[in-house]
Scaffold this motif. Sequence first.
Motif, PDB file in Angstrom:
ATOM      1  N   THR A  86       0.564  -1.132  -0.150  1.00 49.91           N
ATOM      2  CA  THR A  86       0.568  -0.156   0.066  1.00 49.91           C
ATOM      3  C   THR A  86       0.683   1.142   0.154  1.00 49.91           C
ATOM      4  N   ASP A  87       2.321   0.951  -0.365  1.00 50.71           N
ATOM      5  CA  ASP A  87       2.964   2.020  -0.510  1.00 50.71           C
ATOM      6  C   ASP A  87       3.708   3.082   1.364  1.00 50.71           C
ATOM      7  N   LYS A  88       3.203   2.416   2.283  1.00 49.49           N
ATOM      8  CA  LYS A  88       2.526   2.611   3.128  1.00 49.49           C
ATOM      9  C   LYS A  88       4.689   3.097   4.019  1.00 49.49           C
ATOM     10  N   LEU A  89       5.122   1.605   3.372  1.00 51.32           N
ATOM     11  CA  LEU A  89       6.645   1.539   4.276  1.00 51.32           C
ATOM     12  C   LEU A  89       7.502   2.499   4.467  1.00 51.32           C
ATOM     13  N   ASP A  90       8.007   3.068   3.256  1.00 51.02           N
ATOM     14  CA  ASP A  90       8.642   4.386   3.490  1.00 51.02           C
ATOM     15  C   ASP A  90       8.562   5.160   4.548  1.00 51.02           C
ATOM     16  N   LYS A  91       7.059   5.440   4.896  1.00 51.05           N
ATOM     17  CA  LYS A  91       6.943   6.286   5.838  1.00 51.05           C
ATOM     18  C   LYS A  91       6.969   6.143   6.836  1.00 51.05           C
ATOM     19  N   TYR A  92       6.310   4.750   7.235  1.00 46.26           N
ATOM     20  CA  TYR A  92       6.293   3.520   8.453  1.00 46.26           C
ATOM     21  C   TYR A  92       7.723   3.804   8.844  1.00 46.26           C
ATOM     22  N   LEU A  93       8.650   3.779   7.788  1.00 49.03           N
ATOM     23  CA  LEU A  93      10.517   3.245   8.411  1.00 49.03           C
ATOM     24  C   LEU A  93      10.946   4.599   9.087  1.00 49.03           C
ATOM     25  N   ASP A  94      10.253   5.180   8.022  1.00 46.47           N
ATOM     26  CA  ASP A  94      11.247   7.009   8.723  1.00 46.47           C
ATOM     27  C   ASP A  94      10.950   7.360   9.897  1.00 46.47           C
ATOM     28  N   ARG A  95       9.772   7.315  10.128  1.00 55.61           N
ATOM     29  CA  ARG A  95       8.972   8.257  11.261  1.00 55.61           C
ATOM     30  C   ARG A  95       9.528   7.032  12.912  1.00 55.61           C
ATOM     31  N   SER A  96       9.689   5.979  12.391  1.00 53.00           N
ATOM     32  CA  SER A  96      10.406   4.859  13.039  1.00 53.00           C
ATOM     33  C   SER A  96      11.587   4.613  13.528  1.00 53.00           C
ATOM     34  N   ILE A  97      12.534   4.958  12.603  1.00 53.57           N
ATOM     35  CA  ILE A  97      13.706   5.390  12.923  1.00 53.57           C
ATOM     36  C   ILE A  97      14.073   7.001  13.785  1.00 53.57           C
ATOM     37  N   SER A  98      13.240   7.920  12.668  1.00 50.42           N
ATOM     38  CA  SER A  98      13.519   9.459  13.160  1.00 50.42           C
ATOM     39  C   SER A  98      13.257   8.495  14.690  1.00 50.42           C
ATOM     40  N   TYR A  99      12.358   7.864  15.233  1.00 49.87           N
ATOM     41  CA  TYR A  99      11.780   8.299  16.893  1.00 49.87           C
ATOM     42  C   TYR A  99      13.160   8.141  17.247  1.00 49.87           C
ATOM     43  N   ILE A 100      13.914   6.638  16.897  1.00 50.04           N
ATOM     44  CA  ILE A 100      14.795   5.989  17.653  1.00 50.04           C
ATOM     45  C   ILE A 100      16.019   6.772  18.070  1.00 50.04           C
ATOM     46  N   TYR A 101      16.661   7.840  16.736  1.00 46.27           N
ATOM     47  CA  TYR A 101      17.305   8.531  16.304  1.00 46.27           C
ATOM     48  C   TYR A 101      17.357   9.594  17.713  1.00 46.27           C
ATOM     49  N   MET A 102      16.058   9.921  17.791  1.00 45.10           N
ATOM     50  CA  MET A 102      15.697  10.748  18.468  1.00 45.10           C
ATOM     51  C   MET A 102      15.237  10.241  20.253  1.00 45.10           C
ATOM     52  N   ARG A 103      15.255   9.527  20.611  1.00 42.60           N
ATOM     53  CA  ARG A 103      14.339   9.310  21.591  1.00 42.60           C
ATOM     54  C   ARG A 103      15.882   8.451  22.457  1.00 42.60           C
ATOM     55  N   ASP A 104      16.282   7.113  21.553  1.00 38.76           N
ATOM     56  CA  ASP A 104      17.749   6.419  22.105  1.00 38.76           C
ATOM     57  C   ASP A 104      19.551   7.040  21.982  1.00 38.76           C
ATOM     58  N   LEU A 105      18.769   7.894  20.697  1.00 39.37           N
ATOM     59  CA  LEU A 105      20.200   8.356  20.424  1.00 39.37           C
ATOM     60  C   LEU A 105      20.194   9.718  20.690  1.00 39.37           C
ATOM     61  N   GLY A 106      19.846  10.599  20.998  1.00 42.20           N
ATOM     62  CA  GLY A 106      19.934  11.545  21.794  1.00 42.20           C
ATOM     63  C   GLY A 106      19.780  12.915  20.264  1.00 42.20           C
ATOM     64  N   LYS A 107      19.482  12.266  19.311  1.00 46.04           N
ATOM     65  CA  LYS A 107      20.166  13.005  18.105  1.00 46.04           C
ATOM     66  C   LYS A 107      18.982  14.279  17.647  1.00 46.04           C
ATOM     67  N   ASP A 108      19.072  15.286  17.425  1.00 46.76           N
ATOM     68  CA  ASP A 108      18.361  16.200  16.646  1.00 46.76           C
ATOM     69  C   ASP A 108      17.910  16.358  15.327  1.00 46.76           C
ATOM     70  N   LEU A 109      16.718  15.603  15.316  1.00 49.44           N
ATOM     71  CA  LEU A 109      16.249  15.490  13.289  1.00 49.44           C
ATOM     72  C   LEU A 109      16.535  16.351  12.315  1.00 49.44           C
ATOM     73  N   ASP A 110      16.333  17.923  13.216  1.00 41.50           N
ATOM     74  CA  ASP A 110      16.902  18.571  12.131  1.00 41.50           C
ATOM     75  C   ASP A 110      17.950  19.114  11.438  1.00 41.50           C
ATOM     76  N   SER A 111      18.722  18.235  12.388  1.00 41.69           N
ATOM     77  CA  SER A 111      20.405  18.329  11.817  1.00 41.69           C
ATOM     78  C   SER A 111      20.114  17.412  10.144  1.00 41.69           C
ATOM     79  N   SER A 112      20.995  18.237   9.190  1.00 40.39           N
ATOM     80  CA  SER A 112      21.109  17.668   8.239  1.00 40.39           C
ATOM     81  C   SER A 112      22.028  16.117   8.180  1.00 40.39           C
ATOM     82  N   PHE A 113      22.282  16.072   9.218  1.00 44.16           N
ATOM     83  CA  PHE A 113      23.336  14.905   8.892  1.00 44.16           C
ATOM     84  C   PHE A 113      22.389  13.589  10.039  1.00 44.16           C
ATOM     85  N   THR A 114      21.926  14.369  11.026  1.00 46.29           N
ATOM     86  CA  THR A 114      20.339  13.025  11.393  1.00 46.29           C
ATOM     87  C   THR A 114      19.829  12.357  10.072  1.00 46.29           C
ATOM     88  N   GLN A 115      19.119  13.286   8.954  1.00 46.08           N
ATOM     89  CA  GLN A 115      18.673  13.104   8.141  1.00 46.08           C
ATOM     90  C   GLN A 115      19.621  12.464   7.478  1.00 46.08           C
TER      91      GLN A 115
END
Length: 790
Positions: free
Chosen positions: A83-112
């Motif tokens: 259903t073409d939902k996997l990309d967004k699903y994985l993006d929010r999932s990994i973004s959240y892990i980077y923010m919660r577990d790795l303490g990263k700033d999602l606004d950073s181009s490096f993090t993106q």
Amino acid sequence: MEELIKKANDSYLLAEQKAAQYFDLLHDEFVKKSFVSTLTKDIQSWKSNHINHRHALISFFSSEKRNSSTLGYHGYIQWLNRTDKLDKYLDRSISYIYMRDLGKDLDSSFTQDRVRNVVEDLKDHLTNDRGENTEIFSMAGLYRWAQKEGVESSILWVINKLKTVAFNIPNGMDAEHAQRKLIKTLGGVVMHAFEEMDDETSAEERTKKLDEAIKLGYSYGLTYPFIDDLLDANVLSVEEKEKYSNFIRTTLITGSVSDLGEWTGRNANLIHFIHGELVEAFEYIKEHQQPETVESFLEQSYVFFHSQEVDRLKKLSNAHYTNEDLYIPIILKSSSSRLIVRSIINAPKDKGFEDRTFFYGIYNQLSDDFTDMFDDMKEESVTPYTYYMKFHDSRPDLINPFELYWTVISYLVHDVYHSDIKTCEVILDRVINGLKRFKEKMGAKKYKEVMEMFSFGNSKLNRLIQRMVRKADDVDFLDKLMRDHIVTILRNEQRDKEEFLSVVENVREKVNNILYISKSEDESLSSDPIMNAANYSLEGDGKRLRPIVTWVIGVKEYGLNSSVIAPLLRSLEYMHTASLIFDDLPAQDNASVRRGRPTLHQVYNIAIAELTGLYLTQKATWEQTTLEQFDSKNVLKLIEYSSRVAAEMCKGQAMDLESKGVPLSIEQLNSMCFYKTGLGFEASLIMPAILAEASDEEMKALKKFAYHAGIAFQIKDDLLDLEGDLRTLGKAIGKDTENNNSTFVSILGSEGAKKEMWEHYCLAIEALQGIQLKTTFLKHFLNYIVNRNH
């Protein structure tokens, strides 16, 4: 010592002051209600991506289910991809892990960029899965990953440790929860290690860092079951808890593990075991600290432990705790637990990480406490939610924790992450997902009661939030799916393991009851010692693995009648017992103990032992001729196959004898082990398959499984000959060394032999994908082979 205590307390007071300042800031926002208008705007904007009326109408009329609980892990991933939902699903999932577990700033181009790369790799892995039989969380999948990263030894080490911990979790504690928490913590540390590496990190350095991260993650994770959970549970007495707590406190203050001292009572063995494991873990962490980071590690650990203790000592019956009493300790413990992770892997100083982690912690803690509030209430644990539930009617001064939760969310989005759109999106996704899961878990009626209790002043925002819980879509996360999947796997594994052991024991008893050769069966041998010798060998405490496998495959999978295949079960065990008699002879291995008793040639003599082996071999063939209920052509095919297997097993034993003192290649060892052991396992699978007229393709897959399972079994035997003990094994140890036999251990060493065993384990598991039968029993049979201690 007094100076060290003062220093530790001073470090805690400093941390407490910082937490108090943060709480005051949140309290001020809470009182002003400034978060209401801000969050209302955020949610109004956010909902445009999650409530699409046209999409909702299509979904309503669509017959395709899209619930992860009904589709399961694999099915849900496939549905998302279709259903073409996997990309967004994985993006929010990994973004959240980077923010919660790795303490990263999602606004950073490096993090993106990092998130994008992980999403691409993960999507490729998930969508190129080889089907539902390939389990990403299986032992085989984990070991294949370890091979790719060159960390097989550390993975085998940690798996052995996890088994030991699970085995020693006492009644009164949740072993499943302990395993899950340990694995999660270990994975978090490994994730941090991955994040500290880049494309320029050499393969050797990568392996070294991952090896250390796995062991550090386990060492740190061990504190959850054996400190936090143990002190929370009702396993230890009040006096024991105080003594144990003082011991941990002294260790963190002094930086060295003190002697346990005298510990008596019913928990003495448990505490001594835990002490040994924690000493090893603590010393490993200290060894891998830089001199300048040891002090920081100990300070953060002390803050974490002491804040936990402060919370642990609270009583739900005490009606006089202040809001500061309730919230400051959870700010401290929720932030320090993640700061420790960065410390133990010696990650570079990152002020942004420390600040973001400090402010973020309470959000995560309030979310977890909300989910667990009724379990906590049953245990009379004091959390902001349980305390509010009990006293909000009589204590109007108490802060509504659910309202403070939204205050924290607003502060994080706009003050910590500077109104970053991606951060706002991900956090609101997570919040609504958490409420949806809670509603599903508790049921609509109970959920409504909870929301009425915790509803806050602004009815417009309340209604908006609940509308999102009802209507919003695309807010689920991979880590939650994985958590549910892992929980299901652990539960199913335990259930299947118990069923496997029950089947093995029941069938073993059935087999034992039909093995005895009575005089009436063979009057010609009624006064001959050979029959007595045969029964002596058969009465030993044998595992009966081969006839057990045959019974399960024949009866449970191919539907053969249990009583009808009894001759086949006897045939397999007679043949196997004969091979052991020959194997034990002085001219071969010269063994003195077999199946916990003196070997046959010692009880009788060599000649009788040789004749008994020959007798049992012929008796096995005779048993096959009595399979009269089956097609005669199939029986003849079975006898032909059995005769060939017996001949080739002799070839394997001859190869073994000729190899004494001769270093063999791995290929030669594999060949020898297949003839000696693998063929026996193959026969236990192929013989019932022949009677059931299975396809050639299925027999080919069964043979492949048996080949690798047999070699894995023989390698485990080699390891047990080195590491086992006589009482458990039921046979003498060290015979391979004494006889100068070439074994996997003598050629590869203990560590190399273990790796080779797990390689064949993986190949056997992969072979099961070509089998149409249910393979649960064979998987557990394989697990038994590599994990047994006898």
